[in-house]
Design a protein around this motif. Structure first.
Motif, PDB file in Angstrom:
ATOM      1  N   ARG A   4       0.694  -1.355   0.001  1.00  5.14           N
ATOM      2  CA  ARG A   4      -0.033   0.098   0.040  1.00  5.14           C
ATOM      3  C   ARG A   4       0.735   1.094   0.029  1.00  5.14           C
ATOM      4  O   ARG A   4       2.041   1.214   0.245  1.00  5.14           O
ATOM      5  CB  ARG A   4      -0.813   0.017   1.251  1.00  5.14           C
ATOM      6  CG  ARG A   4      -0.241  -0.035   2.696  1.00  5.14           C
ATOM      7  CD  ARG A   4      -1.170   0.170   3.771  1.00  5.14           C
ATOM      8  NE  ARG A   4      -2.082  -0.905   3.669  1.00  5.14           N
ATOM      9  CZ  ARG A   4      -2.996  -1.079   4.688  1.00  5.14           C
ATOM     10  NH1 ARG A   4      -3.495  -0.142   5.328  1.00  5.14           N
ATOM     11  NH2 ARG A   4      -3.644  -2.208   4.886  1.00  5.14           N
ATOM     12  N   GLU A   8      -0.942   5.629   3.333  1.00  6.52           N
ATOM     13  CA  GLU A   8      -2.118   4.438   4.064  1.00  6.52           C
ATOM     14  C   GLU A   8      -1.349   3.669   5.182  1.00  6.52           C
ATOM     15  O   GLU A   8      -1.990   3.314   6.136  1.00  6.52           O
ATOM     16  CB  GLU A   8      -2.425   3.804   2.870  1.00  6.52           C
ATOM     17  CG  GLU A   8      -3.175   4.660   1.882  1.00  6.52           C
ATOM     18  CD  GLU A   8      -3.800   3.872   0.392  1.00  6.52           C
ATOM     19  OE1 GLU A   8      -4.486   4.302  -0.300  1.00  6.52           O
ATOM     20  OE2 GLU A   8      -3.102   2.778   0.151  1.00  6.52           O
ATOM     21  N   HIS A   9      -0.064   3.402   4.924  1.00  5.41           N
ATOM     22  CA  HIS A   9       0.480   2.355   5.616  1.00  5.41           C
ATOM     23  C   HIS A   9       0.752   3.089   7.090  1.00  5.41           C
ATOM     24  O   HIS A   9       0.528   2.684   8.086  1.00  5.41           O
ATOM     25  CB  HIS A   9       2.021   1.961   5.150  1.00  5.41           C
ATOM     26  CG  HIS A   9       2.958   1.290   5.974  1.00  5.41           C
ATOM     27  ND1 HIS A   9       2.417   0.081   6.254  1.00  5.41           N
ATOM     28  CD2 HIS A   9       3.838   1.516   6.704  1.00  5.41           C
ATOM     29  CE1 HIS A   9       3.486  -0.414   7.066  1.00  5.41           C
ATOM     30  NE2 HIS A   9       4.387   0.484   7.291  1.00  5.41           N
ATOM     31  N   ASN A  11      -1.005   5.605   8.264  1.00  3.74           N
ATOM     32  CA  ASN A  11      -2.265   6.049   8.919  1.00  3.74           C
ATOM     33  C   ASN A  11      -2.707   4.640   9.539  1.00  3.74           C
ATOM     34  O   ASN A  11      -3.297   4.772  10.914  1.00  3.74           O
ATOM     35  CB  ASN A  11      -3.227   6.358   7.787  1.00  3.74           C
ATOM     36  CG  ASN A  11      -4.684   6.572   8.162  1.00  3.74           C
ATOM     37  OD1 ASN A  11      -5.412   5.547   8.235  1.00  3.74           O
ATOM     38  ND2 ASN A  11      -4.777   7.418   8.996  1.00  3.74           N
ATOM     39  N   GLN A  12      -2.520   3.683   8.947  1.00  6.70           N
ATOM     40  CA  GLN A  12      -2.917   2.212   9.547  1.00  6.70           C
ATOM     41  C   GLN A  12      -2.055   1.895  10.720  1.00  6.70           C
ATOM     42  O   GLN A  12      -2.575   1.430  11.825  1.00  6.70           O
ATOM     43  CB  GLN A  12      -2.898   1.087   8.444  1.00  6.70           C
ATOM     44  CG  GLN A  12      -3.146  -0.223   9.035  1.00  6.70           C
ATOM     45  CD  GLN A  12      -4.615  -0.248   9.427  1.00  6.70           C
ATOM     46  OE1 GLN A  12      -5.427   0.254   8.797  1.00  6.70           O
ATOM     47  NE2 GLN A  12      -5.017  -1.099  10.743  1.00  6.70           N
ATOM     48  N   HIS A  15      -3.461   3.843  13.590  1.00  5.22           N
ATOM     49  CA  HIS A  15      -4.590   3.316  14.128  1.00  5.22           C
ATOM     50  C   HIS A  15      -4.210   2.270  15.114  1.00  5.22           C
ATOM     51  O   HIS A  15      -4.806   1.957  16.143  1.00  5.22           O
ATOM     52  CB  HIS A  15      -5.506   2.811  13.114  1.00  5.22           C
ATOM     53  CG  HIS A  15      -6.420   3.885  12.601  1.00  5.22           C
ATOM     54  ND1 HIS A  15      -7.602   4.046  13.032  1.00  5.22           N
ATOM     55  CD2 HIS A  15      -6.387   4.810  11.465  1.00  5.22           C
ATOM     56  CE1 HIS A  15      -8.261   5.199  12.133  1.00  5.22           C
ATOM     57  NE2 HIS A  15      -7.340   5.490  11.227  1.00  5.22           N
ATOM     58  N   GLU A  16      -3.207   1.395  14.888  1.00  4.36           N
ATOM     59  CA  GLU A  16      -2.911   0.376  15.347  1.00  4.36           C
ATOM     60  C   GLU A  16      -2.206   0.765  16.713  1.00  4.36           C
ATOM     61  O   GLU A  16      -2.414   0.087  17.724  1.00  4.36           O
ATOM     62  CB  GLU A  16      -2.192  -0.790  14.588  1.00  4.36           C
ATOM     63  CG  GLU A  16      -2.563  -1.329  13.325  1.00  4.36           C
ATOM     64  CD  GLU A  16      -1.876  -2.203  12.390  1.00  4.36           C
ATOM     65  OE1 GLU A  16      -0.686  -2.157  12.809  1.00  4.36           O
ATOM     66  OE2 GLU A  16      -2.155  -2.794  11.572  1.00  4.36           O
ATOM     67  N   ARG A 155       4.541   0.736  12.113  1.00  2.89           N
ATOM     68  CA  ARG A 155       3.852   0.619  13.537  1.00  2.89           C
ATOM     69  C   ARG A 155       5.208   0.173  14.280  1.00  2.89           C
ATOM     70  O   ARG A 155       5.311   0.713  15.535  1.00  2.89           O
ATOM     71  CB  ARG A 155       3.131  -0.316  13.473  1.00  2.89           C
ATOM     72  CG  ARG A 155       2.404  -0.808  15.018  1.00  2.89           C
ATOM     73  CD  ARG A 155       1.580  -1.858  14.862  1.00  2.89           C
ATOM     74  NE  ARG A 155       1.200  -2.137  16.382  1.00  2.89           N
ATOM     75  CZ  ARG A 155       0.426  -3.191  16.719  1.00  2.89           C
ATOM     76  NH1 ARG A 155      -0.499  -3.873  15.925  1.00  2.89           N
ATOM     77  NH2 ARG A 155       0.405  -3.472  18.203  1.00  2.89           N
TER      78      ARG A 155
END
Length: 333
Positions: A4, A8-9, A11-12, A15-16, A155
């Motif tokens: 991705r 986007e990576h 942002n994810q 979130h995590e 992350r």
């Protein structure tokens, strides 16, 4: 071969991280929904995590100070500076408060603070929205400097920074946001990569099966795609074989993942010359590689100029794939 998009990576990843740790807060200008930040990196966070994601007044000093205060009080803070150029307005909070607070009270004090800084040019944003100010924060005791890369899991990088319990600057090249992550050890039809070294380490990009390199390129994450393009041109058009090293942490520098295998070394970065990360890398590598380097380490930097807004003038100032290619060819000539 690619995953991705980096935006986007990231942002994810945010979130995590927030889902996994209720002690994490996110602060910054216009980061709450529906806007979700200037580059949409924080999109969806405020809708999901409520008051742990706060849009702030327009004051970088206040934002970083509040984030450092949260960290000092036992929470964890991720602060967004809308453009890296504006991090200078928080210089005092970073250098004289956050970085020093880790050790100036007579005992170690945790300071889990990440200051995210979208940096770099190539988008026509002009002199005050296109800079790469990394070098001004190198060598500050207690302050780590990192840069997002298309090889490192975001992350894991964020959690590494928070676990270190010291303030970190995380630079994120704005052009990198639109590019795709590399995964599965594959860069393209020619090159493969692997992660080496301790902590976040460095990505090593190489030609599969090769072990004898004419040159080793070392670049920060935002320049990775440009360096890969230069490697490809050098190999296919000039029969010059390079490997590429891309560290996630720029300072403190970990040489464990940065030991080149090439007979020559070229360090390229955005930002003008003078007291740079590239110069620090060269100074650290030179005594280690003294017995086998065939020529001095090459440094590639942006021109000694402000960054113009006009795209044709901006191209004359900033570093491109062809800038790296020409520098390597000149060094090897």
């Amino acid at each position: 071969m690619t995953g991705r998009r980096v935006a986007e990576h990231l942002n994810q990843a945010l979130h995590e991280v927030l889902a996994a740790d209720p002690a994490v807060y996110v602060l910054g200008e216009d980061i709450a929904d529906p806007y979700g930040g200037a580059f949409k990196i924080t999109q969806g966070l405020s809708s999901r995590f409520g008051e742990r994601v706060r849009s702030t007044p327009l004051s970088e000093g206040a934002i970083v100070g509040a984030g450092a205060g949260l960290a000092l009080a036992g929470d964890k803070a991720i602060v967004e500076i809308m453009f890296a150029d504006f991090v200078f307005l928080a210089f005092d909070q970073l250098v004289n408060f956050a970085a020093k607070s880790t050790s100036m009270y007579g005992r170690p004090v945790p300071m889990p603070l990440i200051v995210r800084c979208p940096s770099g040019g190539h988008r026509g944003y002009g002199p005050t929205h296109s800079q790469s100010p990394h070098k001004h924060f190198l060598g500050v005791p207690g302050l780590s400097v990192l840069e997002l890369t298309p090889f490192h899991d975001a992350r894991a990088l964020i959690e590494h920074c928070l676990a270190g319990q010291k303030p970190c600057l995380l630079f994120e090249d704005k052009v990198l946001y639109t590019r795709r992550m590399f995964h599965g050890g594959v860069v393209d039809d020619l090159f493969r990569f692997e992660l080496a070294g301790d902590g976040p380490g460095a990505a090593r990009v190489h030609l599969e099966g090769a072990d004898d390199y004419d040159c080793t390129l070392i670049v920060p994450g935002g320049m990775a795609h440009r360096a890969v393009a230069a490697m490809r041109e050098l190999l296919l058009e000039h029969d010059v074989l390079c490997e590429l090293l891309v560290p996630a942490r720029l300072h403190p520098l970990d040489l464990g993942g940065l030991l080149p295998r090439g007979r020559h070394v070229c360090v390229a970065e955005d930002g003008p010359a003078g007291g740079t990360w590239g110069a620090e890398v060269a100074a650290r590598l030179h005594p280690v590689l003294w017995d086998r380097l065939t020529r001095p380490i090459t440094l590639v930097s942006a021109a000694d100029s402000i960054i113009p807004a006009a795209s044709h003038l901006e191209r004359e100032v900033l570093v491109h794939a062809h800038t790296i290619r020409l520098a390597v060819l000149e060094a090897l000539a």
